[in-house]
Enzyme design. Structure first.
Site, mmCIF file in Angstrom:
data_model
loop_
_atom_site.group_PDB
_atom_site.id
_atom_site.type_symbol
_atom_site.label_atom_id
_atom_site.label_comp_id
_atom_site.label_asym_id
_atom_site.label_seq_id
_atom_site.Cartn_x
_atom_site.Cartn_y
_atom_site.Cartn_z
ATOM 1 N N HIS A 135 49.459 44.529 94.313
ATOM 2 C CA HIS A 135 48.100 45.078 94.408
ATOM 3 C C HIS A 135 48.086 46.191 95.440
ATOM 4 O O HIS A 135 48.987 46.312 96.269
ATOM 5 C CB HIS A 135 47.094 43.998 94.817
ATOM 6 C CG HIS A 135 46.676 43.121 93.679
ATOM 7 N ND1 HIS A 135 47.368 42.005 93.310
ATOM 8 C CD2 HIS A 135 45.625 43.223 92.826
ATOM 9 C CE1 HIS A 135 46.773 41.436 92.268
ATOM 10 N NE2 HIS A 135 45.715 42.155 91.942
ATOM 11 N N LYS A 139 43.735 45.280 99.597
ATOM 12 C CA LYS A 139 43.381 43.923 99.161
ATOM 13 C C LYS A 139 43.433 42.968 100.355
ATOM 14 O O LYS A 139 44.422 42.916 101.077
ATOM 15 C CB LYS A 139 44.335 43.454 98.055
ATOM 16 C CG LYS A 139 43.934 42.105 97.486
ATOM 17 C CD LYS A 139 44.571 41.838 96.144
ATOM 18 C CE LYS A 139 44.170 40.479 95.599
ATOM 19 N NZ LYS A 139 42.719 40.313 95.411
HETATM 20 N N1 LIG Z 1 37.689 38.636 89.411
HETATM 21 C C1 LIG Z 1 38.127 39.870 89.074
HETATM 22 O O1 LIG Z 1 38.282 40.219 87.878
HETATM 23 C C2 LIG Z 1 38.419 40.858 90.169
HETATM 24 C C3 LIG Z 1 38.915 42.133 89.885
HETATM 25 C C4 LIG Z 1 39.088 43.034 90.929
HETATM 26 C C5 LIG Z 1 38.772 42.652 92.230
HETATM 27 N N2 LIG Z 1 38.316 41.387 92.479
HETATM 28 C C6 LIG Z 1 37.893 40.933 93.811
HETATM 29 O O2 LIG Z 1 36.605 41.484 94.052
HETATM 30 C C7 LIG Z 1 36.421 41.688 95.451
HETATM 31 C C8 LIG Z 1 35.983 43.137 95.696
HETATM 32 O O3 LIG Z 1 37.005 44.017 95.276
HETATM 33 P P1 LIG Z 1 36.856 45.609 95.462
HETATM 34 O O4 LIG Z 1 38.150 46.160 94.975
HETATM 35 O O5 LIG Z 1 35.578 46.092 94.924
HETATM 36 O O6 LIG Z 1 36.827 45.697 97.077
HETATM 37 P P2 LIG Z 1 36.115 46.820 97.964
HETATM 38 O O7 LIG Z 1 36.657 46.618 99.349
HETATM 39 O O8 LIG Z 1 36.278 48.160 97.333
HETATM 40 O O9 LIG Z 1 34.558 46.427 97.914
HETATM 41 C C9 LIG Z 1 33.999 45.334 98.609
HETATM 42 C C10 LIG Z 1 32.628 45.783 99.076
HETATM 43 O O10 LIG Z 1 31.929 44.671 99.635
HETATM 44 C C11 LIG Z 1 31.106 45.207 100.649
HETATM 45 N N3 LIG Z 1 30.581 44.157 101.533
HETATM 46 C C12 LIG Z 1 31.042 43.704 102.733
HETATM 47 N N4 LIG Z 1 30.230 42.745 103.218
HETATM 48 C C13 LIG Z 1 29.245 42.580 102.302
HETATM 49 C C14 LIG Z 1 28.109 41.724 102.211
HETATM 50 N N5 LIG Z 1 27.833 40.835 103.174
HETATM 51 N N6 LIG Z 1 27.307 41.807 101.118
HETATM 52 C C15 LIG Z 1 27.589 42.692 100.130
HETATM 53 N N7 LIG Z 1 28.639 43.541 100.165
HETATM 54 C C16 LIG Z 1 29.459 43.471 101.233
HETATM 55 C C17 LIG Z 1 31.992 46.212 101.373
HETATM 56 O O11 LIG Z 1 31.210 47.128 102.128
HETATM 57 C C18 LIG Z 1 32.703 46.852 100.179
HETATM 58 O O12 LIG Z 1 32.035 48.024 99.728
HETATM 59 C C19 LIG Z 1 37.744 41.286 96.100
HETATM 60 O O13 LIG Z 1 37.655 39.932 96.530
HETATM 61 C C20 LIG Z 1 38.761 41.394 94.960
HETATM 62 O O14 LIG Z 1 39.874 40.549 95.132
HETATM 63 C C21 LIG Z 1 38.148 40.490 91.467
#
Ligand SMILES: NC(=O)c1ccc[n+]([C@@H]2O[C@H](COP(=O)([O-])OP(=O)(O)OC[C@H]3O[C@@H](n4cnc5c(N)ncnc54)[C@H](O)[C@@H]3O)[C@@H](O)[C@H]2O)c1
Length: 248
Positions: A135, A139
């Site tokens: 990844h 991450k």
């Molecule tokens: N299940 C799936 O299919 C899948 C796919 C991709 C990513 N993910 C997971 O999704 C999550 C997010 O991934 P990403 O790539 O968008 O990460 P990212 O870091 O780009 O986005 C996360 C966002 O959450 C925000 N954040 C922080 N605290 C917060 C709060 N209290 N309330 C709301 N927002 C808040 C951050 O400011 C950030 O913009 C990770 O845990 C990742 O592992 C899951």
């Protein structure tokens, strides 16, 4: 549908685009900088919440949704030790929740075939098995939730493996001190990789590799929006497998 996005990072932005393409409306976007807007009044404007934030914020966000009664689709990974207590709480409160380590159709097909392959390989114990995941470097959790689901699919079907153990390959080579009954998940962090997972069965005679490569985040985003649509008028605690329900 009216959708609220909790977490507006890489995934939140991809989901917004897919949701708008499917004629949904985004009525709330919560990110790190505007958490004060996560109120009952604002959440009540939504038919469903899609939550892709961080492992440290997901549990608070779930509580807000449970208190409001709005169905929640969770994509955030790295919190799965809390699943048993949340399931009880969800069902007791007549709430609606779906979680998935990975919402993409392709990966969910991969999960299913991984289990079938493991059942076959269980008859050939001279193959050792390990999982590799790659990844992007931002991450936060390791191993990936997807790799954990793959590992569980193997452990459930291969008698010699009882639990998984993770090694994060950084700049230094990994220490190889696993027990024979531990399934290795090797995690690599490389700039800009959306997600690659490989199951490797290795023997002295040959190697079998089973691999999924995500080219971008669109598959995760589409699956999350499909999940929000699927949850409409449902109550209870679901995983994405309930939605896809592949049969062979
Ligand atoms: N299940 C799936 O299919 C899948 C796919 C991709 C990513 N993910 C997971 O999704 C999550 C997010 O991934 P990403 O790539 O968008 O990460 P990212 O870091 O780009 O986005 C996360 C966002 O959450 C925000 N954040 C922080 N605290 C917060 C709060 N209290 N309330 C709301 N927002 C808040 C951050 O400011 C950030 O913009 C990770 O845990 C990742 O592992 C899951």
């Amino acid at each position: 549908m009216k959708i609220a996005l909790l977490g507006y990072g890489k995934m939140g932005k991809s989901i917004e685009k897919v949701a708008l393409d499917r004629k949904h409306e985004i009525v709330l976007k919560i990110d790190y900088n505007n958490q004060h807007e996560l109120t009952t009044e604002n959440l009540q404007k939504a038919d469903a919440v899609i939550e892709f934030s961080t492992p440290s914020s997901v549990l608070t966000n779930i509580q807000h949704c449970f208190n409001t009664g709005v169905p929640i689709v969770i994509g955030t990974t790295g919190w799965y030790e809390h699943i048993p207590e949340l399931k009880v709480q969800c069902e007791a409160g007549n709430n609606t929740l779906m979680y998935a380590s990975n919402y993409s159709v392709g990966v969910n097909i991969f999960f299913k075939v991984n289990e079938v392959l493991a059942k076959i390989m269980n008859n050939y114990p001279y193959y050792d098995v390990q999982v590799e995941e790659i990844h992007h470097t931002q991450k936060l959790d390791s191993p990936s939730g997807t790799a954990i689901t793959i590992a569980e699919g193997i452990i459930d079907n291969i008698d010699t493996k009882k639990e998984w153990a993770n090694i994060l390959i950084a700049d230094t080579p990994a220490e190889d001190n696993l027990r024979a009954d531990q399934l290795l998940i090797e995690s690599h962090r490389i700039e800009s990789v959306p997600g690659t997972h490989t199951v490797i069965y290795d023997s002295e005679i040959d190697t079998i590799e089973f691999k999924h490569t995500a080219h971008n985040r669109n598959g995760f985003a589409l699956g999350a929006v499909l999940a929000a649509e699927w949850l409409k008028d449902k109550k209870g605690f679901y995983t994405v497998a309930d939605m896809f329900n592949f049969s062979i």
